[in-house]
Design an enzyme around this catalytic site. Structure first.
Site, PDB file in Angstrom:
ATOM      1  N   HIS A 145       3.508  11.507   1.083  1.00  0.00           N
ATOM      2  CA  HIS A 145       3.010  10.134   1.243  1.00  0.00           C
ATOM      3  C   HIS A 145       3.911   9.155   0.492  1.00  0.00           C
ATOM      4  CE1 HIS A 145       0.224   6.749   1.481  1.00  0.00           C
ATOM      5  NE2 HIS A 145       0.202   6.665   0.171  1.00  0.00           N
ATOM      6  N   ASP A 244     -10.045   5.827   0.862  1.00  0.00           N
ATOM      7  CA  ASP A 244      -9.656   4.704   0.005  1.00  0.00           C
ATOM      8  C   ASP A 244      -9.039   3.615   0.898  1.00  0.00           C
ATOM      9  OD1 ASP A 244      -9.182   3.368  -2.433  1.00  0.00           O
ATOM     10  OD2 ASP A 244      -7.121   4.087  -2.452  1.00  0.00           O
ATOM     11  N   LYS A 264      -7.442  -3.189  -2.437  1.00  0.00           N
ATOM     12  CA  LYS A 264      -8.112  -1.893  -2.628  1.00  0.00           C
ATOM     13  C   LYS A 264      -9.557  -2.025  -3.079  1.00  0.00           C
ATOM     14  CE  LYS A 264      -4.481   0.946  -2.223  1.00  0.00           C
ATOM     15  NZ  LYS A 264      -4.438   2.098  -1.322  1.00  0.00           N
TER      16      LYS A 264
END
Ligand code: MN
Length: 438
Positions: A145, A244, A264
């Protein structure tokens, strides 16, 4: 890691018939903990354990004298509206209740009649976030990632030099953690459109999910003390699925120099059931670093880590659009991967988090970060699957997605499988996008 014992015996079956069908996420070897009540009721939320398609009401079972000794004390603690008190009791208490449940739910148990009256069907239940989460920390433990994201900004040098030395993380927002099924409102904020010199304000245009696992802290540590690699796993209660959600356009404008903020903090979704580290013991696997990479500093290394530090948990992400649901098209699989590919393990996250004396508390949640695997099809977020939105994903309805649209429903699921072992799973973690506030 927790030792194998009779609760892991693959031959063991339950008098709850649905636990033995070979496809359920919740055979008797799993026994995950959550907080539930009858859907639409005013009952208090209370602790329960999933078995097949049923839930054991732990408070009712304790009152019915199904448990004794340490297991009864643990069941009383676990019957509260959050699991924090039970989590704080530590591994011996968790294990004693697991062993007692394994016996009482086993085929031929003398407690069958009493415990049968303490079952609630999962189809009649609704759930709450199972712990009062004091602090939520999100990490970045997939090197794949980190590399995929880094390539979009720095094609020649995707991975920053600290990545292979230090588990990267940031302190997140606990107040906006929501349970699976809770709708997710598209956030608004500032972003800098490509080529612009000033930000615009409005609904997020690059809304994404992140495939993660959540790690619940059980017993904590005192401020100023640290948790070593040798003890780290004893402080972990268990794992759940974690989405998330991320606003990539807002993140791109705000994240330097202090890291993500509004991109976030509008919501993160957890699955209802916490699978204990003890239940996951048969699915452990060796952990290693490529020989050409820096090996962990001594405080982040151990023989146990090398031997069995990773966990092979199969992960799946599916998407269902409003049009797909209207046309009765099944959810479309976007990604399949495994938690075993993580560059940093959960023991390393606990150890690193506390090495400077930071105190973890019962019920704290650590996110692993997006768990992308080594191949492009194993990417755990749209920003990777679509190369930053440039290569949209096709859906079976004829639609395409660069990022999430209103009405899109994203579901994470996970299961473990090993030769000679029962399949066990985590249930699902679902959220559907609602339009932004006007
Ligand atoms: Mn994340």
């Amino acid at each position: 890691m927790p030792a194998l014992n009779h609760t892991h015996d693959p031959a063991r079956t339950s008098w709850v018939a649905s636990a033995n069908d070979g496809v359920t996420d919740f055979p008797i070897q799993n026994l995950p903990f959550g907080v539930f009540r009858r859907a639409g009721s005013n009952e208090p939320f209370r602790g329960g354990v999933a078995i097949g398609d049923q839930i054991v009401d732990l408070g009712a079972a304790a009152t019915a004298n199904v448990f004794s000794g340490a297991a009864r004390d643990a069941a009383h603690a676990a019957s509260a509206s959050t699991l924090n008190t039970f989590m704080a009791m530590g591994q011996t208490a968790w294990s004693s209740l697991r062993a007692a449940l394994c016996d009482a739910l086993g085929r031929g148990s003398i407690h069958e009649a009493a415990l049968r009256r303490c079952l609630v069907s999962q189809s009649d239940a609704e759930y709450a976030v199972p712990a009062r989460v004091g602090d939520y920390t999100d990490f970045y433990t997939s090197v794949y990632h980190a590399t995929n994201i880094g390539k979009q900004f720095r094609p020649d040098n995707p991975l920053l030099p600290n990545y292979k030395w230090v588990p990267i993380g940031y302190h997140g927002r606990a107040s906006s953690l929501v349970i699976s099924g809770h709708p997710l409102r598209r956030p608004v904020g500032q972003s800098l459109p490509p080529g612009a010199t000033q930000p615009s304000f409005g609904p997020c245009k690059r809304l994404d999910y992140e495939l993660e696992m959540g790690i619940y802290v059980g017993s904590g540590n005192a401020l100023g003390e640290r948790i070593s690699m040798a003890n780290a796993e004893a402080h972990v209660f268990g794992l759940c699925l974690l989405n998330d959600w991320s606003a990539r356009d807002i993140q791109g404008w705000e994240y330097q120099p202090l890291g993500p903020f509004l991109s976030k903090n509008f919501g993160s979704t957890v699955s209802p059931w916490i699978v204990t580290l003890e239940a996951l013991a048969p699915y452990r696997t060796a952990w290693s670093r490529p020989a050409e990479d820096p090996q962990p500093l001594p405080y982040l290394d151990s023989a146990d880590l090398r031997d069995c530090g990773a966990i092979d948990i199969q992960l799946v992400v599916t998407l269902s659009s409003t049009r797909m649901r209207a046309q009765n098209i099944a959810p479309h699989t976007l990604c399949r991967t495994s938690y075993r590919h993580a560059y940093w393990t959960l023991a390393q996250l606990i150890t690193h988090h506390t090495v400077g004396g930071c105190n973890l508390q019962p019920g704290d949640l650590l996110g692993t970060g997006t768990l992308s695997g080594p191949t492009p099809a194993e990417a755990g977020a749209l920003v990777e699957l679509t190369a930053g939105g440039k290569l949209p994903v096709s859906l079976p309805s004829g639609e395409a997605r660069s990022f999430l649209e209103d009405g899109d429903s994203v579901t994470l699921s996970a299961h473990c499988a090993a030769a000679g072992r029962p399949r066990m799973g985590f249930g699902t973690c679902e959220g559907t996008i609602q339009p932004a506030l006007a």
